[in-house]
Structures are given as C-alpha cells and as structure tokens.
Design a protein around this motif. Sequence first.
Motif, mmCIF file in Angstrom:
data_model
loop_
_atom_site.group_PDB
_atom_site.id
_atom_site.type_symbol
_atom_site.label_atom_id
_atom_site.label_comp_id
_atom_site.label_asym_id
_atom_site.label_seq_id
_atom_site.Cartn_x
_atom_site.Cartn_y
_atom_site.Cartn_z
ATOM 1 N N PRO A 11 13.150 18.328 37.473
ATOM 2 C CA PRO A 11 12.171 18.420 36.256
ATOM 3 C C PRO A 11 12.636 19.120 34.945
ATOM 4 C CG PRO A 11 11.349 19.685 37.916
ATOM 5 C CD PRO A 11 12.601 19.084 38.474
ATOM 6 N N ASP A 12 13.820 20.151 35.378
ATOM 7 C CA ASP A 12 14.197 21.270 34.515
ATOM 8 C C ASP A 12 15.301 20.425 33.571
ATOM 9 O OD1 ASP A 12 14.459 23.492 32.661
ATOM 10 O OD2 ASP A 12 16.259 24.028 34.079
ATOM 11 N N LYS A 13 16.212 20.313 34.151
ATOM 12 C CA LYS A 13 17.435 19.299 33.506
ATOM 13 C C LYS A 13 17.052 17.919 33.203
ATOM 14 C CE LYS A 13 20.958 22.507 35.118
ATOM 15 N NZ LYS A 13 21.178 22.913 33.870
ATOM 16 N N PRO A 40 6.135 15.357 38.323
ATOM 17 C CA PRO A 40 5.517 15.752 36.858
ATOM 18 C C PRO A 40 5.366 14.406 36.434
ATOM 19 C CG PRO A 40 7.733 16.324 36.959
ATOM 20 C CD PRO A 40 7.443 16.081 38.341
ATOM 21 N N SER A 41 4.142 14.182 35.396
ATOM 22 C CA SER A 41 4.096 13.195 34.978
ATOM 23 C C SER A 41 4.413 13.330 33.303
ATOM 24 C CB SER A 41 2.565 12.717 34.779
ATOM 25 O OG SER A 41 1.702 13.779 34.295
ATOM 26 N N GLU A 42 4.764 14.517 32.923
ATOM 27 C CA GLU A 42 4.980 14.417 31.368
ATOM 28 C C GLU A 42 6.456 14.286 31.009
ATOM 29 O OE1 GLU A 42 5.742 18.601 33.488
ATOM 30 O OE2 GLU A 42 4.087 17.067 33.330
ATOM 31 N N ASN A 43 7.417 14.047 32.011
ATOM 32 C CA ASN A 43 8.910 13.885 31.682
ATOM 33 C C ASN A 43 9.433 12.697 32.521
ATOM 34 O OD1 ASN A 43 9.080 15.574 33.639
ATOM 35 N ND2 ASN A 43 10.807 16.772 32.849
ATOM 36 N N ILE A 44 8.501 12.122 33.346
ATOM 37 C CA ILE A 44 8.945 10.848 34.012
ATOM 38 C C ILE A 44 7.909 9.983 34.584
ATOM 39 C CG2 ILE A 44 8.887 12.296 36.261
ATOM 40 C CD1 ILE A 44 11.279 10.565 37.508
ATOM 41 N N CYS A 45 8.273 8.806 34.365
ATOM 42 C CA CYS A 45 7.530 7.646 35.188
ATOM 43 C C CYS A 45 8.114 7.227 36.345
ATOM 44 C CB CYS A 45 7.314 6.605 34.058
ATOM 45 S SG CYS A 45 6.206 5.017 34.735
ATOM 46 N N HIS A 46 7.466 7.688 37.556
ATOM 47 C CA HIS A 46 8.332 6.994 38.828
ATOM 48 C C HIS A 46 7.435 6.012 39.441
ATOM 49 C CE1 HIS A 46 5.645 10.175 40.503
ATOM 50 N NE2 HIS A 46 5.982 9.471 41.628
ATOM 51 N N PHE A 47 7.803 5.520 40.393
ATOM 52 C CA PHE A 47 7.188 4.412 41.145
ATOM 53 C C PHE A 47 7.819 3.912 42.418
ATOM 54 C CE2 PHE A 47 10.034 2.294 38.158
ATOM 55 C CZ PHE A 47 10.573 1.613 39.004
ATOM 56 N N ILE A 85 22.002 5.677 42.661
ATOM 57 C CA ILE A 85 22.208 5.773 41.232
ATOM 58 C C ILE A 85 21.555 7.007 40.821
ATOM 59 C CG2 ILE A 85 21.200 4.858 38.925
ATOM 60 C CD1 ILE A 85 21.111 2.143 40.059
ATOM 61 N N ILE A 86 22.317 7.580 40.005
ATOM 62 C CA ILE A 86 21.893 8.986 39.217
ATOM 63 C C ILE A 86 21.978 8.751 37.574
ATOM 64 C CG2 ILE A 86 22.327 11.486 38.731
ATOM 65 C CD1 ILE A 86 24.056 11.228 41.504
ATOM 66 N N THR A 87 20.931 9.398 36.975
ATOM 67 C CA THR A 87 21.138 9.109 35.366
ATOM 68 C C THR A 87 20.354 10.316 34.846
ATOM 69 O OG1 THR A 87 20.873 7.702 33.627
ATOM 70 C CG2 THR A 87 18.754 8.007 35.186
ATOM 71 N N ASN A 88 20.920 10.780 33.578
ATOM 72 C CA ASN A 88 20.118 11.667 32.844
ATOM 73 C C ASN A 88 19.791 11.034 31.388
ATOM 74 O OD1 ASN A 88 22.622 11.651 31.451
ATOM 75 N ND2 ASN A 88 23.211 13.580 31.461
ATOM 76 N N LYS A 89 19.947 9.555 31.462
ATOM 77 C CA LYS A 89 19.470 8.861 30.297
ATOM 78 C C LYS A 89 18.077 8.449 30.206
ATOM 79 C CE LYS A 89 22.399 8.365 27.760
ATOM 80 N NZ LYS A 89 23.153 9.325 26.833
ATOM 81 N N LYS A 90 17.371 8.779 28.979
ATOM 82 C CA LYS A 90 16.219 8.685 28.855
ATOM 83 C C LYS A 90 15.939 7.194 28.239
ATOM 84 C CE LYS A 90 14.892 13.201 27.445
ATOM 85 N NZ LYS A 90 13.911 14.136 26.603
ATOM 86 N N HIS A 91 14.425 6.694 28.674
ATOM 87 C CA HIS A 91 14.302 5.325 28.305
ATOM 88 C C HIS A 91 15.067 4.229 29.097
ATOM 89 C CE1 HIS A 91 11.836 7.753 25.837
ATOM 90 N NE2 HIS A 91 12.861 8.171 25.016
ATOM 91 N N THR A 142 11.783 1.074 44.127
ATOM 92 C CA THR A 142 11.502 2.391 43.756
ATOM 93 C C THR A 142 12.476 2.984 42.989
ATOM 94 O OG1 THR A 142 10.782 2.730 46.335
ATOM 95 C CG2 THR A 142 11.325 4.767 45.123
ATOM 96 N N GLY A 143 11.925 3.741 42.126
ATOM 97 C CA GLY A 143 12.675 4.367 40.996
ATOM 98 C C GLY A 143 11.941 4.911 39.946
ATOM 99 N N GLY A 144 12.535 4.763 38.601
ATOM 100 C CA GLY A 144 12.014 5.785 37.673
ATOM 101 C C GLY A 144 12.592 5.485 36.281
ATOM 102 N N VAL A 145 11.763 6.086 35.161
ATOM 103 C CA VAL A 145 12.217 6.257 33.949
ATOM 104 C C VAL A 145 12.125 7.662 33.472
ATOM 105 C CG1 VAL A 145 11.828 5.232 31.491
ATOM 106 C CG2 VAL A 145 11.505 3.962 33.555
ATOM 107 N N ILE A 146 13.302 8.265 32.725
ATOM 108 C CA ILE A 146 12.931 9.482 32.302
ATOM 109 C C ILE A 146 12.568 9.406 30.881
ATOM 110 C CG2 ILE A 146 14.265 11.857 31.404
ATOM 111 C CD1 ILE A 146 16.347 11.001 33.688
ATOM 112 N N LYS A 147 11.226 10.206 30.470
ATOM 113 C CA LYS A 147 10.663 9.655 29.237
ATOM 114 C C LYS A 147 11.587 10.464 28.095
ATOM 115 C CE LYS A 147 5.930 9.547 31.218
ATOM 116 N NZ LYS A 147 4.789 10.037 31.332
#
Length: 269
Positions: A132-134, A18-25, A108-114, A264-269
């Motif tokens: 995407p839920d948690k 999904p694009s609404e809560n993650i920017c991945h790449f 690496i695992i994270t639940n931290k945004k930005h 390869t990674g991402g940012v939780i919005k």
Amino acid sequence: MEQINKNGIELLQFGSFPSENICHFSTTIHGGISKDAYSTLNLSLYSGDNCEDVYENRRRLAKVLNVLPENVFIPYQTHGDKILDINQSFLDLSDEEKQQKLNGVDAIITNKKHIGIGITTADCVPLLIFDPDKEILATIHAGWKGTVARIAAKTGEKMIADYGCSPCELLVGIAPSISPDCFEVGDEVGEAFILGGFNLSAISYRNAETNKLHINLWEANKIQLLEIGILSQNIEVAELCTLSNPNMFFSARRQTINSGRMLTGGVIK
C-alpha cells in the motif's frame, strides 16, 4: 471477505486491503451472460465457453472497475511459476505482442495505475499481494503444482528485489479456492510436496475412514509467504471453499474442467 454488488456483478473483497488506492476483487458466478456450466460470469477464454459471451462478461467487469476492457490483462495460465511484469515496456507493445507475453504466465506484478490485472481460477488458489505504500500489486495463480513450485513466495521475492518492497509492509489475500476437507489427493501429490521442501504434517491430514490424503493449500501458501518475511497478521485467508459453494463459485472438481472461471485481481487507482 466482504460481499458487494456493483451493476449486478457480485464481488468479494478483503477487509485488510485499503480502499483509497486500490480496487481489488474476487468474482463469483453472478453478473454475466454465459450459459449452462459457465453460468453466468465466466471470465476465462480457455474453458470452452462462447468467446463472445466471455468478452461481454469482461466488458461488464471492466465497466465496474472503471477501466477500458483492453486494459484488463489476464494471462493464459499453465500451472507453472512464470511471473510477468506489466510495466511501461509491456504497455507499449502491440496487442498481439501483449498476448504472446501473457502466454504461460501464472503471476502478474504491476505498479501501473488505471489498468486491471487478474488471474482465473475454479478451485486453484488465487492470491493478491499489495504494497500500500509503494502501490505495487501482484495477482497469483497457485494450483497444487504452482504451490509446490512456490510461485507465491517467488512473486513476493520479486516484489522485494525488483520494486523495493518491504516484506513487513506487504498485504496478502488468499481468495476462495478448494478447502482442505475437499482437496483429497493421491499420495504422489503428497510426495511432490515433500520433494518441494514442505513439511507434509503441517499442511495435510489423512482421512481415517478413506485413508486419503487431504492437503491444505491455503496453509501451504501462507507458510511460504511467512518464510520470506511477510507478517502473519498481514495475511488474510478467505476460507471459502469453491467446491462446496455451488451457489457462489465455479469448481473444476465439481463441474469438470469445462466450467466457468472466477477472476481475482485489482486496479491501482
């Protein structure tokens, strides 16, 4: 994978995320300032490139991701199975302490945004796992040794045990890496997979002309994720070969280890 261009940086993204809560790449070779075998978007400090060029490449990527460069966390990988949580305790550490924690880590695992998390590759398998839920994100480096050590499954299991993720909700992306047709190995590697509990016939074939063994790392990682309850329809495989696409990807097999690395990674919005 969908290919996008942001401020000159070429990124690949999974259609199932999904694009609404993650920017991945997953990056390609395009968009940086590195030269020669590192041309141009090398994102690894540990491959022999000029460090200032790598820092500039990372700054450019961080700008695209809308995060501070110092908030993009990339480990020093060792082909092991060590997993690091990027949590508030980690973020409260000094820069030096953070670097120490990132040493010898392959997931690496994270639940931290930005904040940004990522792992570097140039033929090894990069994976993303996202709830995407948690809103829990993991990024994993799985070379053949890490695959044998089941680092992908161990990361998924940690997300389930420590973060309360449901395996049937997890989305997986297996990003560009060496293809089965290009991953020719010695029989000792096949033996390592057998000792690791893999059914070699399900993940490999022997070339009739060369008599060399070829291993499908994409399938080996997919199988171990299925075994922990992740649904097949939730696993997206890019099926893009890093070795055979020099116009898009670095490849350690093609260029030797002194070459660039994708991220390869991402940012939780």
